[in-house]
Scaffold this motif. Structure first.
Motif, PDB file in Angstrom:
ATOM      1  N   ARG A 296       5.288   6.400  -1.100  1.00  0.00           N
ATOM      2  CA  ARG A 296       5.980   5.739   0.006  1.00  0.00           C
ATOM      3  C   ARG A 296       5.138   4.561   0.499  1.00  0.00           C
ATOM      4  O   ARG A 296       3.929   4.680   0.682  1.00  0.00           O
ATOM      5  CB  ARG A 296       6.199   6.740   1.138  1.00  0.00           C
ATOM      6  N   ALA A 297       5.788   3.408   0.718  1.00  0.00           N
ATOM      7  CA  ALA A 297       5.086   2.237   1.258  1.00  0.00           C
ATOM      8  C   ALA A 297       4.650   2.524   2.689  1.00  0.00           C
ATOM      9  O   ALA A 297       5.444   2.981   3.508  1.00  0.00           O
ATOM     10  CB  ALA A 297       5.984   1.009   1.211  1.00  0.00           C
ATOM     11  N   ILE A 298       3.362   2.257   2.966  1.00  0.00           N
ATOM     12  CA  ILE A 298       2.832   2.491   4.313  1.00  0.00           C
ATOM     13  C   ILE A 298       2.195   1.238   4.912  1.00  0.00           C
ATOM     14  O   ILE A 298       1.742   1.250   6.054  1.00  0.00           O
ATOM     15  CB  ILE A 298       1.812   3.646   4.318  1.00  0.00           C
ATOM     16  N   GLY A 299       2.175   0.158   4.182  1.00  0.00           N
ATOM     17  CA  GLY A 299       1.599  -1.098   4.666  1.00  0.00           C
ATOM     18  C   GLY A 299       1.610  -2.115   3.557  1.00  0.00           C
ATOM     19  O   GLY A 299       2.152  -1.884   2.477  1.00  0.00           O
ATOM     20  N   GLY A 300       1.008  -3.272   3.843  1.00  0.00           N
ATOM     21  CA  GLY A 300       0.913  -4.291   2.819  1.00  0.00           C
ATOM     22  C   GLY A 300       1.085  -5.699   3.338  1.00  0.00           C
ATOM     23  O   GLY A 300       0.916  -5.970   4.536  1.00  0.00           O
ATOM     24  N   LEU A 301       1.423  -6.576   2.427  1.00  0.00           N
ATOM     25  CA  LEU A 301       1.549  -8.005   2.682  1.00  0.00           C
ATOM     26  C   LEU A 301       2.923  -8.469   2.243  1.00  0.00           C
ATOM     27  O   LEU A 301       3.400  -8.079   1.175  1.00  0.00           O
ATOM     28  CB  LEU A 301       0.461  -8.749   1.895  1.00  0.00           C
ATOM     29  N   SER A 302       3.530  -9.321   3.050  1.00  0.00           N
ATOM     30  CA  SER A 302       4.814  -9.932   2.714  1.00  0.00           C
ATOM     31  C   SER A 302       4.698 -11.432   2.930  1.00  0.00           C
ATOM     32  O   SER A 302       4.224 -11.884   3.987  1.00  0.00           O
ATOM     33  CB  SER A 302       5.925  -9.359   3.606  1.00  0.00           C
ATOM     34  N   GLY A 303       5.106 -12.183   1.936  1.00  0.00           N
ATOM     35  CA  GLY A 303       5.048 -13.636   2.048  1.00  0.00           C
ATOM     36  C   GLY A 303       5.825 -14.287   0.934  1.00  0.00           C
ATOM     37  O   GLY A 303       6.733 -13.683   0.355  1.00  0.00           O
ATOM     38  N   TYR A 304       5.455 -15.515   0.639  1.00  0.00           N
ATOM     39  CA  TYR A 304       6.122 -16.235  -0.437  1.00  0.00           C
ATOM     40  C   TYR A 304       5.234 -17.371  -0.919  1.00  0.00           C
ATOM     41  O   TYR A 304       4.269 -17.752  -0.248  1.00  0.00           O
ATOM     42  CB  TYR A 304       7.483 -16.778   0.012  1.00  0.00           C
TER      43      TYR A 304
ATOM     44  N   ILE B 230       0.892  -1.163   0.000  1.00  0.00           N
ATOM     45  CA  ILE B 230       0.000   0.000   0.000  1.00  0.00           C
ATOM     46  C   ILE B 230       0.928   1.209   0.000  1.00  0.00           C
ATOM     47  O   ILE B 230       1.833   1.300   0.829  1.00  0.00           O
ATOM     48  CB  ILE B 230      -0.883   0.050   1.261  1.00  0.00           C
ATOM     49  N   ARG B 231       0.703   2.127  -0.926  1.00  0.00           N
ATOM     50  CA  ARG B 231       1.536   3.328  -1.010  1.00  0.00           C
ATOM     51  C   ARG B 231       0.686   4.572  -0.767  1.00  0.00           C
ATOM     52  O   ARG B 231      -0.476   4.619  -1.149  1.00  0.00           O
ATOM     53  CB  ARG B 231       2.202   3.417  -2.377  1.00  0.00           C
ATOM     54  N   ASP B 232       1.301   5.573  -0.135  1.00  0.00           N
ATOM     55  CA  ASP B 232       0.598   6.842   0.061  1.00  0.00           C
ATOM     56  C   ASP B 232       0.704   7.689  -1.202  1.00  0.00           C
ATOM     57  O   ASP B 232       1.254   7.248  -2.219  1.00  0.00           O
ATOM     58  CB  ASP B 232       1.111   7.567   1.310  1.00  0.00           C
ATOM     59  N   GLU B 233       0.181   8.907  -1.132  1.00  0.00           N
ATOM     60  CA  GLU B 233       0.139   9.796  -2.295  1.00  0.00           C
ATOM     61  C   GLU B 233       1.525  10.079  -2.867  1.00  0.00           C
ATOM     62  O   GLU B 233       1.672  10.344  -4.061  1.00  0.00           O
ATOM     63  CB  GLU B 233      -0.515  11.139  -1.930  1.00  0.00           C
TER      64      GLU B 233
ATOM     65  N   LEU C 166       3.418 -11.677   6.836  1.00  0.00           N
ATOM     66  CA  LEU C 166       3.091 -10.414   7.485  1.00  0.00           C
ATOM     67  C   LEU C 166       2.020  -9.696   6.684  1.00  0.00           C
ATOM     68  O   LEU C 166       2.073  -9.676   5.454  1.00  0.00           O
ATOM     69  CB  LEU C 166       4.332  -9.513   7.559  1.00  0.00           C
ATOM     70  N   LEU C 167       1.049  -9.110   7.385  1.00  0.00           N
ATOM     71  CA  LEU C 167       0.043  -8.279   6.737  1.00  0.00           C
ATOM     72  C   LEU C 167      -0.238  -7.118   7.687  1.00  0.00           C
ATOM     73  O   LEU C 167      -0.640  -7.339   8.827  1.00  0.00           O
ATOM     74  CB  LEU C 167      -1.236  -9.065   6.458  1.00  0.00           C
ATOM     75  N   PHE C 168       0.019  -5.905   7.205  1.00  0.00           N
ATOM     76  CA  PHE C 168      -0.170  -4.720   8.035  1.00  0.00           C
ATOM     77  C   PHE C 168      -0.963  -3.677   7.277  1.00  0.00           C
ATOM     78  O   PHE C 168      -0.603  -3.287   6.166  1.00  0.00           O
ATOM     79  CB  PHE C 168       1.178  -4.123   8.456  1.00  0.00           C
TER      80      PHE C 168
ATOM     81  N   TRP D 141      -9.093  -2.852   2.795  1.00  0.00           N
ATOM     82  CA  TRP D 141      -7.738  -2.979   2.260  1.00  0.00           C
ATOM     83  C   TRP D 141      -7.171  -4.384   2.407  1.00  0.00           C
ATOM     84  O   TRP D 141      -6.531  -4.898   1.489  1.00  0.00           O
ATOM     85  CB  TRP D 141      -6.810  -1.962   2.918  1.00  0.00           C
ATOM     86  N   ALA D 142      -7.378  -5.014   3.544  1.00  0.00           N
ATOM     87  CA  ALA D 142      -6.828  -6.366   3.758  1.00  0.00           C
ATOM     88  C   ALA D 142      -7.380  -7.339   2.724  1.00  0.00           C
ATOM     89  O   ALA D 142      -6.634  -8.133   2.147  1.00  0.00           O
ATOM     90  CB  ALA D 142      -7.119  -6.845   5.177  1.00  0.00           C
ATOM     91  N   GLY D 143      -8.685  -7.269   2.479  1.00  0.00           N
ATOM     92  CA  GLY D 143      -9.284  -8.156   1.482  1.00  0.00           C
ATOM     93  C   GLY D 143      -8.736  -7.915   0.090  1.00  0.00           C
ATOM     94  O   GLY D 143      -8.454  -8.858  -0.653  1.00  0.00           O
TER      95      GLY D 143
END
Length: 138
Positions: free
Chosen positions: A48-56, A42-45, A66-68, A78-80
């Motif tokens: 810049r990355a401000i959240g998201g999902l990390s996995g493999y 998730i990026r701001d205007e 990780l999901l933030f 957003w999570a969905g």
């Protein structure tokens, strides 16, 4: 003679020995994992990355590590949307399933709304919170 050495500060080379040894063993047992990183940001205007999902993805599975979602964006779906993007990419990579775990009761509800089902629990994982393991067929 081999000895045991407990350390809280292993070197990168020492960690590589463990990782490469296990990877080699698993490849002999079940074949290559085809492990690939998967990240949805998730990026701001300003970009810049401000959240998201990390996995493999590996062995036909998507694992979300990780999901933030920033507090300012929570409760807006957003999570969905992030999970859907990760799952779509996992399908393109040939995955047949996804799994995730959490000890946050709100996150558990989000994952279940996304179609995940509980397959295991660790009660009182952190204080009175249960760590829940969830899976989903892709």
């Amino acid at each position: 003679m081999a000895t045991i050495d407990l350390t809280a500060a292993p070197s990168p080379d020492e960690l590589a020995i463990i990782s490469e040894g296990l990877t080699s063993f698993n490849q002999m047992e079940v074949g290559p994992s085809d492990r690939q990183t998967l990240t949805v940001l998730i990026r701001d205007e300003s970009g810049r990355a401000i959240g998201g999902l990390s996995g493999y993805t590996a062995w036909g599975w998507l694992f979300t590590q990780l999901l933030f979602i920033p507090a300012s964006l929570q409760g807006q779906g957003w999570a969905g949307r992030i999970l859907t993007q990760a799952e779509d990419e996992a399908r393109r990579r040939g995955c047949h399933g996804a799994w995730i775990d959490t000890f946050n009761p709100n996150a558990r509800k989000v994952y279940m709304r996304q179609g995940y089902e509980v397959f295991g629990e660790l009660p009182s994982f952190v204080t009175d919170r249960t760590r829940t393991f969830l899976k989903k067929a892709l």
